[in-house]
Design a protein around this motif. Sequence first.
Motif, PDB file in Angstrom:
ATOM      1  N   GLY A 177     100.611 107.499  67.148  1.00 22.69           N
ATOM      2  CA  GLY A 177      99.168 107.598  67.045  1.00 22.69           C
ATOM      3  C   GLY A 177      98.522 106.292  66.616  1.00 22.69           C
ATOM      4  O   GLY A 177      97.443 105.916  67.099  1.00 22.69           O
ATOM      5  N   THR A 178      99.188 105.580  65.720  1.00 28.23           N
ATOM      6  CA  THR A 178      98.666 104.298  65.259  1.00 28.23           C
ATOM      7  C   THR A 178      98.708 103.271  66.379  1.00 28.23           C
ATOM      8  O   THR A 178      97.751 102.504  66.573  1.00 28.23           O
ATOM      9  CB  THR A 178      99.476 103.805  64.045  1.00 28.23           C
ATOM     10  N   VAL A 179      99.795 103.235  67.131  1.00 31.59           N
ATOM     11  CA  VAL A 179      99.902 102.307  68.254  1.00 31.59           C
ATOM     12  C   VAL A 179      98.814 102.608  69.284  1.00 31.59           C
ATOM     13  O   VAL A 179      98.151 101.687  69.805  1.00 31.59           O
ATOM     14  CB  VAL A 179     101.300 102.386  68.892  1.00 31.59           C
ATOM     15  N   GLU A 180      98.588 103.880  69.574  1.00 30.41           N
ATOM     16  CA  GLU A 180      97.550 104.242  70.545  1.00 30.41           C
ATOM     17  C   GLU A 180      96.168 103.812  70.064  1.00 30.41           C
ATOM     18  O   GLU A 180      95.347 103.331  70.858  1.00 30.41           O
ATOM     19  CB  GLU A 180      97.579 105.751  70.792  1.00 30.41           C
ATOM     20  N   ALA A 181      95.909 103.971  68.766  1.00 30.77           N
ATOM     21  CA  ALA A 181      94.608 103.553  68.224  1.00 30.77           C
ATOM     22  C   ALA A 181      94.443 102.041  68.323  1.00 30.77           C
ATOM     23  O   ALA A 181      93.363 101.540  68.665  1.00 30.77           O
ATOM     24  CB  ALA A 181      94.483 104.017  66.778  1.00 30.77           C
ATOM     25  N   ILE A 182      95.500 101.287  68.028  1.00 31.83           N
ATOM     26  CA  ILE A 182      95.436  99.827  68.127  1.00 31.83           C
ATOM     27  C   ILE A 182      95.251  99.407  69.584  1.00 31.83           C
ATOM     28  O   ILE A 182      94.464  98.496  69.886  1.00 31.83           O
ATOM     29  CB  ILE A 182      96.689  99.201  67.497  1.00 31.83           C
ATOM     30  N   GLU A 183      95.965 100.056  70.490  1.00 30.03           N
ATOM     31  CA  GLU A 183      95.778  99.758  71.914  1.00 30.03           C
ATOM     32  C   GLU A 183      94.329  99.986  72.327  1.00 30.03           C
ATOM     33  O   GLU A 183      93.757  99.222  73.114  1.00 30.03           O
ATOM     34  CB  GLU A 183      96.698 100.640  72.757  1.00 30.03           C
ATOM     35  N   ARG A 184      93.739 101.027  71.785  1.00 35.02           N
ATOM     36  CA  ARG A 184      92.385 101.429  72.179  1.00 35.02           C
ATOM     37  C   ARG A 184      91.310 100.550  71.537  1.00 35.02           C
ATOM     38  O   ARG A 184      90.316 100.206  72.178  1.00 35.02           O
ATOM     39  CB  ARG A 184      92.177 102.893  71.792  1.00 35.02           C
ATOM     40  N   ASP A 219     108.104 108.181  65.649  1.00 41.08           N
ATOM     41  CA  ASP A 219     107.377 109.120  64.793  1.00 41.08           C
ATOM     42  C   ASP A 219     105.964 109.291  65.348  1.00 41.08           C
ATOM     43  O   ASP A 219     105.320 108.329  65.757  1.00 41.08           O
ATOM     44  CB  ASP A 219     107.338 108.567  63.371  1.00 41.08           C
ATOM     45  N   GLU A 220     105.466 110.530  65.340  1.00 44.20           N
ATOM     46  CA  GLU A 220     104.163 110.785  65.952  1.00 44.20           C
ATOM     47  C   GLU A 220     103.048 110.022  65.247  1.00 44.20           C
ATOM     48  O   GLU A 220     102.048 109.641  65.872  1.00 44.20           O
ATOM     49  CB  GLU A 220     103.856 112.277  65.953  1.00 44.20           C
ATOM     50  N   ARG A 224      92.170 111.310  62.982  1.00 40.52           N
ATOM     51  CA  ARG A 224      92.389 110.365  64.077  1.00 40.52           C
ATOM     52  C   ARG A 224      93.861 110.240  64.439  1.00 40.52           C
ATOM     53  O   ARG A 224      94.210 109.652  65.459  1.00 40.52           O
ATOM     54  CB  ARG A 224      91.839 108.990  63.693  1.00 40.52           C
ATOM     55  N   GLY A 225      94.734 110.760  63.592  1.00 43.47           N
ATOM     56  CA  GLY A 225      96.165 110.713  63.876  1.00 43.47           C
ATOM     57  C   GLY A 225      96.766 109.333  63.780  1.00 43.47           C
ATOM     58  O   GLY A 225      97.692 109.000  64.538  1.00 43.47           O
ATOM     59  N   CYS A 226      96.260 108.492  62.854  1.00 43.42           N
ATOM     60  CA  CYS A 226      96.775 107.131  62.742  1.00 43.42           C
ATOM     61  C   CYS A 226      96.667 106.652  61.301  1.00 43.42           C
ATOM     62  O   CYS A 226      95.885 107.180  60.499  1.00 43.42           O
ATOM     63  CB  CYS A 226      96.007 106.174  63.659  1.00 43.42           C
ATOM     64  N   PHE A 227      97.471 105.641  60.958  1.00 47.94           N
ATOM     65  CA  PHE A 227      97.326 104.957  59.686  1.00 47.94           C
ATOM     66  C   PHE A 227      96.113 104.030  59.754  1.00 47.94           C
ATOM     67  O   PHE A 227      95.675 103.621  60.838  1.00 47.94           O
ATOM     68  CB  PHE A 227      98.591 104.171  59.350  1.00 47.94           C
TER      69      PHE A 227
END
Length: 611
Positions: free
Chosen positions: A484-491, A479-480, A450-453
Amino acid sequence: MPLKIENYALIGDGETAALVGIDGSLDWLCLPRFDSTACFAALLGTPEHGRWRIAPRSPVRRVARRYRPGTLVLETEFETDEGIVALVDCMPLRNGAADVLRLVEGRRGSVPMVMDLTVRFDYGALVPWVHRLADGTLLAVCGPDQLALRTLVPVRGEDLHTVAEFNVTTDERIPFHLVWTPSHLPPGPPMDAAVAIAATERRWRGWLAECRIDKGVPHPEMVRRSLLTLKALTYAPTGGIAAAPTTSLPETLGGERNWDYRFCWLRDAALTLHALVGAGHLSEAEAWRRWLLRAVAGSPTQIRPLYGLAGEHRTPETILPWLPGYEGATPVRIGNAAGAQLQIDVFGEVMDALYAAHRIGLPPLPEAWAMARAMMVHLEKVWGEPDEGIWEIRGARRHFVHSKVMVWVAFDRALRVAEESGLDGPLERWRALRDMVFDEVCTRGFDPLRGCFTQSYGRPDLDASLLRMPLVGFLPADDERVRGTVEAIERELTEDGLVLRYRPDAGLEGLPPTREGTFLACTAWLGEVYALQGRRAEAIAVLDRLVGIANDVGLLAEEYDTEAQRQVGNFPQAFSHLGLVGLALRLGLPTDLSAPGRSGLDPSPLDSAET
């Protein structure tokens, strides 16, 4: 039924606080401390559980309220068909007894008024014995507590209430003075309301004048109001910072996520310290450091996530069955069982705060470093254990990623203090442990697919506390993996521009899964990450959203229910206000201080003070 949470305002004296409704009813007050029993508890029940209402007798056509600029003196103006009247509410900063002043001011016409004083000690459970003294003072006594009412208005008893009717005309001022003292002592002395209110205004404005709010900081008035609120939640005798002045205001309307926040969380207090220091209040930093040393004194194995206002270790949790709860949300709890939990992240918060004290130039205290070293010895033994984490879960312990990140912070800040101050410590071992924790988090806490923590090791759940990774300098914001974590949280964790802590999980919480409100501090963290990523317009939009949620006098609860469009949770909440202050100060920083690295501290407001 009590008012909506956002229809209350706060008054306080540096040792306790009251909530006053927009209808003129004082519905919550604990005396003599934030965590004492309440003598007015209508907020969590009905008027029969205690309140003090002063309001026009006729229907109100218009009501407006404000704090007098730079103070915690509240002014509520009512307009009726007969005229306009103002109610000024104030708690003079403590000078022995605990006082509440209510001054009724005629603005236009002749307005009929009513007063209803219903004193119920022990959270609404106990009806006092009420009698008059020779000078006309009305005295309500029950066990260790007594309240004395002084006013020129004739009052009478009616069905275990003290009531009055009176008129106020243009330019007329009618004072009401309520004072608490222990019942074995004489009542507190009389007070000239106008003089005391003016003196209280001067003291609040004098404190606020010390704030350093740079010209580039957006919404400066809201920042000042938040700082005043944080100061009002600071227990003056010890420097301890209460998370909120209330208990059991629900995180879910009608639900059972109702907790007592009238205590000092190490985490909340450390973050509040950063906000106050960022605005130039160094005396609070010194008072908090000394409170911390007293509170955690003893074996580091016994460190707790929360303490009483004076550093008390016991915070036993009890249910009050006679209170029906705010809008029926039960149970009503006093005390907090989370005090006995293992929350490993607090070691990082404490070390980060001690490092902040070092950076702003507070004189070194040998006992502070001795305490810090003892804490680090204990942390070396327990950092690999699962814990209850930042959200104080009541299910099985887990390896929370945020907790491990704050372990990294603890070792990192201990290294920095030692290296920059020339203090003794096992620097190589701390450096090796810091790197070990970093590698473990990046391996076990990251989902490459998923590219996230994730919230915890080996599970796919997300958690908004992950937003703090770049804020504490664990990874740079660009950092990528952070992106990725920010994008997952946004989503997955945002609603209407606001951020949820996580998606409720019965196994995690030990409670039935149910919807809760968006968490305002987490929303502010997202805005800070946007600022670090150079997404300034989005960061400003987040701050604008938070300011828009604040009530008419600039106060924020813990959460916001986007469906009901209401504030929920304990109120006002230090965590929410310090999040807003942190975001605003971040946006006031020079743009060239926006890219921390793994080995460099994130540019907090403290950096701005040094440049």
